[in-house]
Scaffold this motif. Structure first.
Motif, PDB file in Angstrom:
ATOM      1  N   ALA A  94      -2.320  -0.197   4.167  1.00  0.00           N
ATOM      2  CA  ALA A  94      -2.349  -1.056   5.354  1.00  0.00           C
ATOM      3  C   ALA A  94      -1.891  -2.466   5.007  1.00  0.00           C
ATOM      4  O   ALA A  94      -1.140  -3.100   5.760  1.00  0.00           O
ATOM      5  CB  ALA A  94      -3.746  -1.084   5.952  1.00  0.00           C
ATOM      6  N   VAL A  97       1.974  -2.440   4.467  1.00  0.00           N
ATOM      7  CA  VAL A  97       2.685  -2.430   5.752  1.00  0.00           C
ATOM      8  C   VAL A  97       2.573  -3.795   6.415  1.00  0.00           C
ATOM      9  O   VAL A  97       3.549  -4.325   6.954  1.00  0.00           O
ATOM     10  CB  VAL A  97       2.127  -1.333   6.674  1.00  0.00           C
ATOM     11  N   TYR A  98       1.392  -4.383   6.360  1.00  0.00           N
ATOM     12  CA  TYR A  98       1.176  -5.708   6.937  1.00  0.00           C
ATOM     13  C   TYR A  98       2.148  -6.730   6.351  1.00  0.00           C
ATOM     14  O   TYR A  98       2.710  -7.564   7.069  1.00  0.00           O
ATOM     15  CB  TYR A  98      -0.267  -6.143   6.686  1.00  0.00           C
ATOM     16  N   LEU A 196       5.896  -1.898  15.447  1.00  0.00           N
ATOM     17  CA  LEU A 196       4.735  -1.416  14.705  1.00  0.00           C
ATOM     18  C   LEU A 196       4.779   0.091  14.497  1.00  0.00           C
ATOM     19  O   LEU A 196       4.274   0.603  13.488  1.00  0.00           O
ATOM     20  CB  LEU A 196       3.443  -1.803  15.433  1.00  0.00           C
ATOM     21  N   TRP A 201       2.683   1.312  11.213  1.00  0.00           N
ATOM     22  CA  TRP A 201       1.353   0.726  11.376  1.00  0.00           C
ATOM     23  C   TRP A 201       0.469   1.629  12.237  1.00  0.00           C
ATOM     24  O   TRP A 201      -0.633   1.999  11.844  1.00  0.00           O
ATOM     25  CB  TRP A 201       1.472  -0.655  12.009  1.00  0.00           C
TER      26      TRP A 201
END
Length: 215
Positions: A94, A97-98, A196, A201
């Motif tokens: 996470a 990806v962020y 996204l 995401w």
């Protein structure tokens, strides 16, 4: 009179298709060309914004335009501070990806709009649900965002900001509440799918629909 009303309110098949195309291909844009938005186009977007429904016809909104590079840089610095704090909330995949979801569009977009909820006189409809004043402002943002799509204008809603810090920067009165910070401009490209989703995401989920009551 009834026939006249039907003629006025009915849309042709082509017009209906255009409305749904604008709604379904709207995207949150992150990268912009430097070309300025013509004033006549911006005026049409403002007309769409101001035509939004509002509880009790309060029209509880106010817009601050940001065009100066120096102000954009200060907002970007506030974004970077908030982003650092938010990044710490994620771990592993996470967080990776962020890290790919950048917002340098804050510096690229030719126009920023800070949208505030302003205080309004006592009116009908919002005493049992005072949050409908904020909802009215969000509906106006949605109007502008949808109208921007057929104009070829991209809109990015930046929520990784501390509202109070932005309000202080822009000299907002203490009873004005920042509800949306938008970047506007001509996009470098129109994504086929939401950013996204493309970045991995999250994926769009089915609409939750129930009859009469929750099961």
């Amino acid at each position: 009179m009834a026939n006249s009303s039907r003629r006025i309110t009915a849309f042709s098949e082509a017009e209906k298709a255009a409305v749904y195309r604008a709604l379904l291909t709207r995207r949150d844009i992150r990268h912009f060309r430097p070309d300025p938005i013509p004033e006549e186009v911006l005026e049409r977007l403002y007309q769409a914004f101001h035509a939004a429904p509002s509880v009790g016809l309060t029209q509880p909104w106010a817009i601050v335009e940001i065009r100066e590079r120096a102000t954009k840089e200060r907002v970007f610095a506030l974004h970077q501070e908030a982003r650092t704090r938010e990044r710490a909330l994620f771990q592993g995949k996470a967080q990776r990806v962020y890290d790919r979801l950048r917002l340098e569009g804050l510096l690229e977009a030719p126009l920023h709009l800070a949208v505030f909820q302003r205080p309004v006189a006592r009116s009908l409809g919002h005493h049992t649900m005072p949050e409908t004043l904020a909802y009215s402002v969000v509906l106006a943002v949605g109007n502008l965002w949808t109208a921007a799509r057929p104009e070829g204008i991209g809109v990015g809603w930046v929520s990784i900001l501390e509202p109070e810090a932005v309000a202080r920067l822009l000299g907002a009165p203490p009873d004005y509440r920042l509800l949306a910070y938008l970047c506007l401009g001509y996009p470098r490209a129109w994504p086929d799918e939401p950013l996204l989703e493309r970045a991995g995401w999250r994926q769009r989920e089915p609409l939750l629909r129930y009859r009469e009551r929750f099961p």
